[in-house]
Design a protein around this motif. Structure first.
Motif, PDB file in Angstrom:
ATOM      1  N   ARG A 163     -37.092  22.223  16.274  1.00  0.00           N
ATOM      2  CA  ARG A 163     -36.504  22.193  17.618  1.00  0.00           C
ATOM      3  C   ARG A 163     -35.446  21.101  17.727  1.00  0.00           C
ATOM      4  O   ARG A 163     -34.395  21.297  18.326  1.00  0.00           O
ATOM      5  N   ARG A 164     -35.722  19.952  17.139  1.00  0.00           N
ATOM      6  CA  ARG A 164     -34.772  18.841  17.162  1.00  0.00           C
ATOM      7  C   ARG A 164     -33.495  19.207  16.407  1.00  0.00           C
ATOM      8  O   ARG A 164     -32.389  18.931  16.871  1.00  0.00           O
ATOM      9  N   GLU A 165     -33.640  19.832  15.229  1.00  0.00           N
ATOM     10  CA  GLU A 165     -32.475  20.239  14.439  1.00  0.00           C
ATOM     11  C   GLU A 165     -31.651  21.286  15.197  1.00  0.00           C
ATOM     12  O   GLU A 165     -30.423  21.225  15.203  1.00  0.00           O
ATOM     13  N   ALA A 166     -32.315  22.228  15.852  1.00  0.00           N
ATOM     14  CA  ALA A 166     -31.598  23.249  16.632  1.00  0.00           C
ATOM     15  C   ALA A 166     -30.838  22.601  17.789  1.00  0.00           C
ATOM     16  O   ALA A 166     -29.693  22.987  18.083  1.00  0.00           O
ATOM     17  N   ALA A 167     -31.433  21.620  18.439  1.00  0.00           N
ATOM     18  CA  ALA A 167     -30.767  20.938  19.554  1.00  0.00           C
ATOM     19  C   ALA A 167     -29.536  20.172  19.065  1.00  0.00           C
ATOM     20  O   ALA A 167     -28.485  20.196  19.712  1.00  0.00           O
ATOM     21  N   VAL A 168     -29.647  19.507  17.923  1.00  0.00           N
ATOM     22  CA  VAL A 168     -28.502  18.779  17.352  1.00  0.00           C
ATOM     23  C   VAL A 168     -27.387  19.758  16.987  1.00  0.00           C
ATOM     24  O   VAL A 168     -26.212  19.511  17.274  1.00  0.00           O
ATOM     25  N   ASN A 169     -27.746  20.889  16.365  1.00  0.00           N
ATOM     26  CA  ASN A 169     -26.740  21.892  16.003  1.00  0.00           C
ATOM     27  C   ASN A 169     -26.041  22.452  17.238  1.00  0.00           C
ATOM     28  O   ASN A 169     -24.828  22.677  17.218  1.00  0.00           O
ATOM     29  N   ASP A 170     -26.789  22.677  18.312  1.00  0.00           N
ATOM     30  CA  ASP A 170     -26.210  23.250  19.528  1.00  0.00           C
ATOM     31  C   ASP A 170     -25.128  22.365  20.139  1.00  0.00           C
ATOM     32  O   ASP A 170     -24.166  22.873  20.706  1.00  0.00           O
ATOM     33  N   VAL A 171     -25.279  21.053  20.051  1.00  0.00           N
ATOM     34  CA  VAL A 171     -24.305  20.145  20.666  1.00  0.00           C
ATOM     35  C   VAL A 171     -23.238  19.658  19.679  1.00  0.00           C
ATOM     36  O   VAL A 171     -22.299  18.986  20.082  1.00  0.00           O
ATOM     37  N   SER A 172     -23.376  20.009  18.408  1.00  0.00           N
ATOM     38  CA  SER A 172     -22.397  19.588  17.403  1.00  0.00           C
ATOM     39  C   SER A 172     -21.120  20.415  17.517  1.00  0.00           C
ATOM     40  O   SER A 172     -21.175  21.607  17.806  1.00  0.00           O
ATOM     41  N   PRO A 173     -19.972  19.789  17.245  1.00  0.00           N
ATOM     42  CA  PRO A 173     -18.718  20.553  17.240  1.00  0.00           C
ATOM     43  C   PRO A 173     -18.654  21.433  15.988  1.00  0.00           C
ATOM     44  O   PRO A 173     -19.274  21.132  14.973  1.00  0.00           O
ATOM     45  N   ILE A 174     -17.893  22.501  16.063  1.00  0.00           N
ATOM     46  CA  ILE A 174     -17.683  23.359  14.890  1.00  0.00           C
ATOM     47  C   ILE A 174     -16.651  22.681  14.005  1.00  0.00           C
ATOM     48  O   ILE A 174     -15.589  22.285  14.477  1.00  0.00           O
ATOM     49  N   ARG A 175     -16.977  22.529  12.725  1.00  0.00           N
ATOM     50  CA  ARG A 175     -16.043  21.911  11.787  1.00  0.00           C
ATOM     51  C   ARG A 175     -15.673  22.918  10.712  1.00  0.00           C
ATOM     52  O   ARG A 175     -16.462  23.782  10.354  1.00  0.00           O
ATOM     53  N   SER A 176     -14.455  22.795  10.227  1.00  0.00           N
ATOM     54  CA  SER A 176     -13.949  23.697   9.193  1.00  0.00           C
ATOM     55  C   SER A 176     -13.756  22.940   7.894  1.00  0.00           C
ATOM     56  O   SER A 176     -13.280  21.808   7.901  1.00  0.00           O
ATOM     57  N   LEU A 177     -14.129  23.569   6.803  1.00  0.00           N
ATOM     58  CA  LEU A 177     -13.968  22.991   5.475  1.00  0.00           C
ATOM     59  C   LEU A 177     -13.351  24.031   4.551  1.00  0.00           C
ATOM     60  O   LEU A 177     -13.675  25.217   4.643  1.00  0.00           O
ATOM     61  N   THR A 178     -12.479  23.585   3.661  1.00  0.00           N
ATOM     62  CA  THR A 178     -11.962  24.473   2.630  1.00  0.00           C
ATOM     63  C   THR A 178     -12.931  24.383   1.460  1.00  0.00           C
ATOM     64  O   THR A 178     -13.197  23.291   0.945  1.00  0.00           O
ATOM     65  N   VAL A 179     -13.486  25.542   1.090  1.00  0.00           N
ATOM     66  CA  VAL A 179     -14.554  25.557   0.089  1.00  0.00           C
ATOM     67  C   VAL A 179     -14.348  26.682  -0.914  1.00  0.00           C
ATOM     68  O   VAL A 179     -13.524  27.567  -0.728  1.00  0.00           O
ATOM     69  N   GLU A 180     -15.150  26.616  -1.964  1.00  0.00           N
ATOM     70  CA  GLU A 180     -15.255  27.695  -2.940  1.00  0.00           C
ATOM     71  C   GLU A 180     -16.714  28.128  -2.955  1.00  0.00           C
ATOM     72  O   GLU A 180     -17.615  27.288  -2.895  1.00  0.00           O
ATOM     73  N   VAL A 181     -16.953  29.439  -3.023  1.00  0.00           N
ATOM     74  CA  VAL A 181     -18.324  29.944  -3.117  1.00  0.00           C
ATOM     75  C   VAL A 181     -18.823  29.634  -4.522  1.00  0.00           C
ATOM     76  O   VAL A 181     -18.312  30.172  -5.507  1.00  0.00           O
ATOM     77  N   LYS A 182     -19.778  28.726  -4.609  1.00  0.00           N
ATOM     78  CA  LYS A 182     -20.287  28.307  -5.907  1.00  0.00           C
ATOM     79  C   LYS A 182     -21.258  29.351  -6.460  1.00  0.00           C
ATOM     80  O   LYS A 182     -21.150  29.760  -7.608  1.00  0.00           O
ATOM     81  N   THR A 183     -22.199  29.765  -5.650  1.00  0.00           N
ATOM     82  CA  THR A 183     -23.158  30.796  -6.046  1.00  0.00           C
ATOM     83  C   THR A 183     -23.818  31.347  -4.792  1.00  0.00           C
ATOM     84  O   THR A 183     -23.683  30.780  -3.713  1.00  0.00           O
ATOM     85  N   LYS A 184     -24.510  32.440  -4.957  1.00  0.00           N
ATOM     86  CA  LYS A 184     -25.245  33.026  -3.852  1.00  0.00           C
ATOM     87  C   LYS A 184     -26.452  33.742  -4.422  1.00  0.00           C
ATOM     88  O   LYS A 184     -26.466  34.104  -5.602  1.00  0.00           O
ATOM     89  N   ARG A 185     -27.477  33.918  -3.581  1.00  0.00           N
ATOM     90  CA  ARG A 185     -28.665  34.630  -4.058  1.00  0.00           C
ATOM     91  C   ARG A 185     -29.377  35.294  -2.897  1.00  0.00           C
ATOM     92  O   ARG A 185     -29.291  34.842  -1.757  1.00  0.00           O
TER      93      ARG A 185
END
Length: 118
Positions: free
Chosen positions: A27-49
């Motif tokens: 619940r605490r993590e969800a509350a922090v995420n809700d009030v956090s600004p959206i940030r953008s990063l340039t990334v490469e997809v390293k792997t997925k599963r």
């Protein structure tokens, strides 16, 4: 009929405390995420599963047709920061390819989107 042993009640109390602690943490993590600004990063997809979601009824290793799946992706920021592991939805998972570069949007620790750059 004998009384249940004290150990039984101690184990139940420990389980209740740990479950409550995990719930509060989520619940605490969800509350922090809700009030956090959206940030953008340039990334490469390293792997997925993809893997079967944990099922409380069975601990089988085989994938069963119709079974709920979970999808994870690891992104490597091109600015040299440490890798980011996130859980993604099925549609997002299938639209990204290993090695592709693009813009990752995050809100706190929550995945928002990945837009590949061609």
């Amino acid at each position: 009929m004998s009384k249940p042993p004290l150990l039984f009640f101690i184990v139940l109390a420990i389980i209740a405390v740990l479950a409550t602690r995990q719930f509060i943490k989520q619940r605490r993590e969800a509350a922090v995420n809700d009030v956090s600004p959206i940030r953008s990063l340039t990334v490469e997809v390293k792997t997925k599963r993809e893997f079967p979601a944990p099922n409380r009824r069975s601990r089988q290793r085989e994938v069963i047709a119709g079974e709920e799946m979970r999808y994870e992706a690891w992104f490597h920021p091109l600015n040299g920061a440490s890798d980011i592991k996130v859980q993604v939805k099925e549609d997002d998972y299938h639209q990204m390819d290993k090695g592709s570069k693009g813009e990752l949007k995050m809100q706190g620790s929550r995945f928002v989107s990945f837009t590949p750059v061609h």
